[in-house]
Design an enzyme around this catalytic site. Structure first.
Site, short mmCIF file in Angstrom:
data_model
loop_
_atom_site.label_atom_id
_atom_site.label_comp_id
_atom_site.label_asym_id
_atom_site.label_seq_id
_atom_site.Cartn_x
_atom_site.Cartn_y
_atom_site.Cartn_z
N SER A 519 0.90 -1.18 0.09
CA SER A 519 0.00 0.02 0.03
C SER A 519 0.92 1.26 0.01
CB SER A 519 -0.85 0.09 1.01
OG SER A 519 -2.11 0.79 0.82
N HIS A 631 -7.41 -5.70 -1.00
CA HIS A 631 -6.32 -5.01 -0.59
C HIS A 631 -5.92 -5.71 0.57
CE1 HIS A 631 -3.90 -1.38 -0.67
NE2 HIS A 631 -4.19 -0.99 0.82
#
Length: 657
Positions: A519, A631
């Site tokens: 991320s 994610h």
């Protein structure tokens, strides 16, 4: 003879979370979660413990996930959510034995619930399509004739959820235990959520935003709602995020958590107090320059949640605070005195306070301890370990103990971090070092167990991980300092940490340095390999490579980009300046790109752009895609793919380091 941590150690680790005290304060519940290798999923089961004897009993079984356990007011029943497949429903269990009974069969399941203090009904929230009663069966979609999805808002998708259901809102309802009858309480075309209930059962705290388009609205007002008349009193209507309200035992005060929009999503979390007599509201922790709440990142605890704040019967309060790598329990008075209540160098990721305020149940982890349930005497500091689910793993596994480090930056900040020796360290030998960068950026590495770090150490690598500017757990100026400067001071903080490690640990082989992160950590990995050749191998995960396209493809892109980069599509020069893709021609480090195909937060096109660009330039690059994953692959993803992800990371570093 002990073993070293492996990829498959994930299946050995057990996550102990969500302690909940019974009203009699003589027993408690908690949840144990394990990865199920055979079914390739997670099983979360409910456990009961008698505090005096320490006797443990497993209350639920099977291939399912239990969450949100809550005792009835008289302690005779326990309610909890059970997820089987896509939907979760509300269940009841007699605390003295018997089978769990399904209380709801709602078409879209139950999102959350609260016991009514009368003990005869339960408040809940469920998703309902406009025009349908709360218990009606919705029309079934015909897969042969899929419908077009007409997009008319910017907030139309979300990571882990995909495209958001249209014309559907969360509504509050109440279910009677005796009849199982569900009755709607709200029906306006806005999403409602339950945030608290008074001890006399007469007042709800409800969050609802009554605007038709929330694209540019970042607030959910809280209301006090009279249960009988539905009359409302505004609790707070400021921009920001507020909720999880708790009434004091005398119902005079309401405590809730929240953060305003002063620094957008970099704003510290605080505790707020509302006095129902004076109608005054105060920010109890206003002068406290670290965030209230648990912002630690990790990969071991599953669905860990804790109350934002808990009251004592004397109207004092307890809450978690993230501070300098710790997540500690803190005590506060209504006058504003605030003190730490739990020790340093650990992660308190769950807690329940006894009414007198002198004792707590806590789930606690540290870098060499995956986490267990403890009975903690706050007044003396003594604690008793109540569970030993991870004892066998600890007895049979060699772990590396991180050493805390602190170093200054060029512009006056102080950065904290940790360095780990290889688990098989021998004095006098040289070892490669891998630098890990956390996501967020407004999270923090903490004194908690991290399987991935231990795996790298077991593979023979040193591991360096630090909290650069932008990390939570430090001052508001520190966490805000990254905004508008991605790849600037934050990059220098990380590289200064590497320089510190090289200067102080002679076992590091400077010719064998690796880098990885996900991320924001993936952004930083991409940025670093475009700005230095010091790393001999790097792995970027769920990353950002191009802020210009990210602005339009991420579920949060259009506002997150503005908040974090302090620029929008009217200033593409700045967005491009901070985009790692711009510096692709400079990359000399072999780079492995890992990305989930259903990542809506940092969509896979970010990886595709980077891969094709580097490949076309003749760079040493590889790309691995993970199907059916979002994610959160590294933390809550499909177990087999979590193992494969770790295999890819370690395989790349073995090849190049």
């Amino acid at each position: 003879m002990t073993n070293f941590v492996t990829k498959e150690s994930l299946f050995e680790l057990q996550s102990i979370t969500n302690p909940v005290l019974a009203p009699n304060e003589q027993e408690a519940l908690f949840i144990r979660t394990q990865m199920n290798e055979k079914e390739n999923n997670y099983n979360a089961h409910l456990f009961h413990i008698e505090l005096a004897s320490g006797h443990l009993t497993q209350w639920t079984f099977g291939n399912e996930r239990i969450s949100s356990p809550a005792w009835s007011p008289n302690g005779k029943l326990v309610a909890f959510l059970v997820k089987r497949g896509e939907k979760q429903q509300l269940y009841l269990l007699n605390s003295r034995g018997g089978e769990a009974q399904e209380l709801t069969t709602l078409p879209n399941g139950v999102n959350s619930f609260l016991w009514s203090p009368c003990g005869e009904k339960i408040w809940l929230t469920t998703s309902v399509k406009e025009g349908l009663a709360i218990t009606d069966e919705e029309e079934k979609e015909d897969k042969k004739f899929p419908k077009a999805y007409v997009v008319d808002k910017m907030k139309y998708k979300a990571d882990s959820l995909g495209l958001l259901p249209q014309n559907r809102h969360a509504q509050i309802a109440v279910v009677e235990l005796s009849s199982k009858e569900v009755t709607a309480y709200t029906d306006a075309p806005y999403s409602h959520s339950l945030q608290g209930i008074s001890h006399d059962g007469k007042t709800l705290v409800v969050a609802v935003n009554r605007v038709d388009n929330t694209d540019d609205v970042f607030r959910t007002p809280l209301y006090l709602v009279d249960v009988d008349t539905k009359e409302e009193i505004m609790l707070i209507e400021e921009d920001g995020y507020y909720g999880d309200a708790a009434f004091s035992f005398d119902d005079r005060y309401i405590a809730f958590g929240g953060s305003d929009q002063t620094f957008k999503n970099a704003t510290h979390g605080h505790v707020y107090i509302y006095d129902t007599q004076s109608k005054n509201r105060q920010k109890l922790t206003e002068m406290f320059d670290v965030p209230v709440g648990d912002y630690a990142v990790g990969d071991t605890q599953q669905a860990a949640s804790a109350p934002t704040v808990m009251w004592t019967e004397n109207n004092d309060l307890y809450f978690q605070v993230s501070t300098e790598g710790d997540v500690r329990l803190y005590y506060a008075t209504l006058e504003g005195a605030i003190y730490p209540a739990s020790p340093e160098n650990e992660h308190v990721y769950g807690y329940a306070i006894f009414k007198n305020g002198n004792r707590a149940l806590m789930t606690v982890s540290n870098p060499t301890f995956p986490g267990e349930l403890f009975d903690f005497d706050i007044t003396t500091g003594e604690r008793k370990q109540l569970t030993t689910f991870n004892a066998e793993f600890l007895a049979n596994t060699t772990l590396s103990t991180p050493e805390a480090i602190v170093y200054p930056t060029k512009d006056g900040f102080t950065v904290h971090g940790w360095i780990m020796k290889p688990a098989n360290y021998i004095a006098g030998e040289k070892y490669p070092l891998i630098v890990e960068v956390h996501g967020g950026p407004h999270t923090l590495y903490a004194n908690t167990f991290f399987h991935e770090m231990q795996l790298l150490a077991a593979q023979g690598y040193g591991v360096l991980y630090v909290n650069p500017r932008g990390s939570h757990g430090y001052s508001q100026s520190f966490v805000d300092a990254v905004r508008g400067d991605y790849g600037g001071g934050d990059y220098e903080d990380i590289m200064a940490g590497l320089d510190y490690a090289l200067a102080n640990y002679d076992w590091i082989d400077e010719a064998r340095l690796g880098l990885t992160g996900g991320s924001y950590g993936g952004f930083m990995t991409n940025w670093a390999v475009g700005h230095t050749t010091r790393f001999k191998a790097a792995v970027t995960q769920r990353s950002i490579s191009n802020w210009i396209s990210f602005n339009g493809v991420s579920d949060i892109g259009y506002y997150f980009t503005e908040w974090q980069m302090l620029a929008d599509m009217n200033n593409v020069e700045k967005l491009w300046h901070h985009s790692p893709l711009k510096y692709a021609a400079n990359v000399e480090t072999p780079l492995l790109i890992l990305h989930s195909e259903r990542d809506f937060r940092c969509p896979i096109e970010q990886a595709e752009q980077l891969y094709i660009t580097l490949k076309r330039m003749g760079k040493e690059v590889a790309f691995v895609r993970f199907p059916e994953s979002d994610h959160n692959l590294s933390r809550t993803g499909i177990p087999s793919l979590r193992v494969e992800r770790l295999a890819q990371i370690t395989g790349w570093f073995i090849k190049y380091l």
